[in-house]
Design an enzyme around this catalytic site. Structure first.
Site, short mmCIF file in Angstrom:
data_model
loop_
_atom_site.label_atom_id
_atom_site.label_comp_id
_atom_site.label_asym_id
_atom_site.label_seq_id
_atom_site.Cartn_x
_atom_site.Cartn_y
_atom_site.Cartn_z
N GLU A 100 -80.77 -87.07 -40.10
CA GLU A 100 -80.34 -85.92 -39.20
C GLU A 100 -80.05 -84.83 -40.05
O GLU A 100 -78.98 -84.17 -40.21
CB GLU A 100 -78.92 -86.26 -38.41
CG GLU A 100 -78.78 -85.33 -37.17
CD GLU A 100 -77.34 -85.70 -36.55
OE1 GLU A 100 -77.06 -85.08 -35.75
OE2 GLU A 100 -76.80 -86.54 -36.95
N HIS A 146 -72.56 -79.73 -39.51
CA HIS A 146 -73.34 -79.85 -40.46
C HIS A 146 -73.12 -78.66 -41.44
O HIS A 146 -73.03 -77.45 -40.72
CB HIS A 146 -74.86 -79.75 -40.21
CG HIS A 146 -75.43 -81.34 -39.46
ND1 HIS A 146 -76.09 -82.09 -40.00
CD2 HIS A 146 -74.79 -82.00 -38.40
CE1 HIS A 146 -76.31 -83.29 -39.31
NE2 HIS A 146 -75.35 -82.87 -38.23
N HIS A 180 -80.08 -80.26 -33.21
CA HIS A 180 -79.48 -79.23 -33.59
C HIS A 180 -80.51 -77.98 -33.61
O HIS A 180 -80.80 -77.37 -34.57
CB HIS A 180 -79.29 -79.45 -34.99
CG HIS A 180 -78.00 -80.48 -35.01
ND1 HIS A 180 -76.51 -80.18 -34.93
CD2 HIS A 180 -77.78 -82.08 -34.92
CE1 HIS A 180 -75.64 -81.49 -35.25
NE2 HIS A 180 -76.59 -82.29 -35.15
N HIS A 222 -78.95 -86.59 -29.55
CA HIS A 222 -77.68 -86.37 -28.54
C HIS A 222 -77.90 -85.29 -27.67
O HIS A 222 -77.59 -84.23 -27.96
CB HIS A 222 -76.61 -86.46 -29.69
CG HIS A 222 -76.58 -85.54 -30.59
ND1 HIS A 222 -76.94 -84.09 -30.71
CD2 HIS A 222 -76.29 -85.57 -32.09
CE1 HIS A 222 -76.85 -83.77 -31.82
NE2 HIS A 222 -76.57 -84.51 -32.74
N HIS A 247 -68.23 -86.33 -25.74
CA HIS A 247 -69.36 -85.30 -26.04
C HIS A 247 -69.95 -84.76 -24.59
O HIS A 247 -70.32 -83.75 -24.83
CB HIS A 247 -70.36 -85.96 -26.68
CG HIS A 247 -70.02 -86.32 -28.14
ND1 HIS A 247 -69.02 -87.12 -28.87
CD2 HIS A 247 -70.53 -85.61 -29.26
CE1 HIS A 247 -68.96 -86.87 -29.97
NE2 HIS A 247 -69.91 -85.84 -30.48
N ASP A 279 -73.32 -92.22 -32.41
CA ASP A 279 -72.88 -91.09 -33.32
C ASP A 279 -71.81 -91.29 -34.19
O ASP A 279 -70.84 -90.23 -34.44
CB ASP A 279 -72.94 -89.49 -32.64
CG ASP A 279 -72.99 -88.49 -33.69
OD1 ASP A 279 -73.65 -88.60 -34.49
OD2 ASP A 279 -72.77 -87.21 -33.15
N GLY A 301 -68.53 -85.87 -34.22
CA GLY A 301 -69.05 -87.07 -34.05
C GLY A 301 -67.92 -88.02 -33.45
O GLY A 301 -67.19 -87.54 -32.65
#
Length: 439
Positions: free
Chosen positions: A162, A174, A234, A255, A294, A316, A353
């Site tokens: 990922e 990230h 992303h 996701h 989420h 995740d 996450g």
């Protein structure tokens, strides 16, 4: 809380047929729960044709397992697991020799613990890191292949990378300092992941990237030609850019809704792919995190109704899954706060996450969408197996498929809320977990 009863090793005798028959159970087949027996072999680790075994070969089962009317499902598959039980797939000790040894032990610990949750196969997921991390970790995360040892626990189906080819404005947790662009050349991916790791057979099964980055589109066909699936994630991609990515070979969305351009009535963005006519593109599969944090339950229901055959439930989950609440160090100097299933970055409160179990995602999905039990279980069995090109091998109860099985008890409270409980797990035809009596 139920206790875990470890199943002792039980090597097959030379004179053993290894044939096991499950009876008094409900099999998950198509869109129904079918009252039917299931025959498996602990010798081959495969599902058998019971009628053929009994009438053609005249072989009686060596063991009969009465499930008392419970559900017998294929083993669950998680295509996005960042870590669990205190281990993070993206962290390697600086000392290369010691780090590799500790890493191998950590992967083994996850495999042996994870299988008790019903997850018999998964994609160990690496977040955006420096090339040295990928090149050290990937050899440990490839598909288990010919290693069919049930005592090893859950099985890797290949790594999910990922990143780090992600949008810096949709980075989530990230670290932007390690993000990269493909620069219109597969060589940039080779320098990141290691050229040998992109050759068939590759330890990588799935790569998440942002298709709007310079050079990303031209890299997609090269990756898919080596058997590596590509997922959109992303990303700031518009609907048009996302559509081009699918035409180039992307077959998954990572996701859905999270870390991507939001739905807009004039440009639906990546989500719009779910409503595109099948005559225009092959609709991609899409991951959904059904942890109640989420995504709103209604968002999940909308996505499922738009493309029910593509929905894949994922956790995740981070390394804090299975750990007590508290504040923990994370990669890149950050800290994560764990409060039940909620994980957030200490410095900015961003969702970091999840720590939910996959079976609980299935329970949530069942309650929130009004799906049937088979439809809910399909999102963690048949659909992810099909996405990975493993139909007929994983995620089903067909003859010849791997005998990865999950015995589920479906409970319902006074409010009508349903919850799956994992009672037993079988891997390659061997029982590796049995839930103990309630404590």
């Amino acid at each position: 809380m139920p206790s875990i009863v470890p199943i002792p090793d039980s090597p097959i005798r030379e004179d053993s047929s290894g044939v096991i028959k499950f009876t008094n159970c409900l099999l998950v087949k198509n869109n129904a729960l079918v009252p039917q027996d299931l025959w498996i072999s602990s010798a081959t680790g495969k599902i058998l044709n019971g009628q053929e075994i009994l009438y053609s070969y005249r072989t009686a089962p060596e063991q009969i397992v009465d499930l008392g009317g419970r559900i017998l499902s294929p083993g669950l598959i998680d295509t996005q697991l960042n870590g669990a039980y205190g281990f993070d797939f993206s962290v390697i000790l600086e000392d290369r020799d010691c780090g590799a040894s500790a890493y191998a032990k950590g992967v083994s610990r996850v495999n042996r613990s994870l299988v008790a949750t019903g997850v018999t196969s998964y994609l160990p997921t690496l977040t955006s890191q420096l090339p040295s991390v990928y090149q050290t970790a990937l050899p440990f995360l490839g598909p288990s292949g010919t290693t069919r040892d049930a005592t090893l626990g859950s099985e890797s189906l290949g790594a999910h990378c990922e990143g780090p080819f992600l949008s810096p404005t949709k980075n989530g947790i990230h670290n932007t300092s390690v993000l990269r662009t493909p620069d219109d050349s597969i060589s940039s991916l080779e320098s990141c992941y290691g050229a040998p790791n992109l050759l068939s057979p590759s330890p990588i099964s799935l790569i998440t990237l942002a298709p709007e980055l310079p050079g990303a589109l031209s890299c997609i066909p090269s990756l898919t030609s080596h058997g590596i699936r590509v997922s959109i994630g992303h990303s700031e991609a518009t609907y048009e850019e996302a559509k081009c990515a699918v035409k180039a070979g992307c077959s998954m969305i990572t996701h859905l809704f999270n870390a991507m351009r939001p739905l807009h009535h004039r440009n639906p963005g990546i989500f719009g792919l779910l409503g595109t006519p099948s005559s225009s593109i092959t609709k991609p599969y899409f991951g959904i995190i059904a942890d109640g944090i989420h995504l709103h339950p209604t968002s999940i229901k909308i996505a499922w109704n738009a493309h029910p055959d593509g929905l894949v439930l994922v956790t995740d989950a981070m390394r804090l899954a299975g750990m007590p609440d508290g504040t923990y160090e994370w990669t890149n100097g950050s800290k994560i706060i764990k409060q039940g299933p909620l994980l957030t970055l200490e410095e900015n409160g961003k969702i970091a996450g999840s720590s939910i179990q996959l079976v609980d995602c299935v329970s949530n999905f069942l309650n929130w969408t009004g799906s049937t039990v088979p439809e809910a279980l399909r999102a963690v069995t048949e659909t992810p197996a099909r996405m990975l090109g493993l139909e007929g091998v994983k995620g089903c109860l067909d003859e010849g498929a791997d005998a990865d099985l999950c015995v589920l008890d479906l409970k319902e409270n006074e409010d009508g809320e349903k919850r799956f409980v994992v009672d037993e797990v079988w891997k390659f035809g061997v029982r590796v977990f049995e839930r103990g009596p309630e404590a």
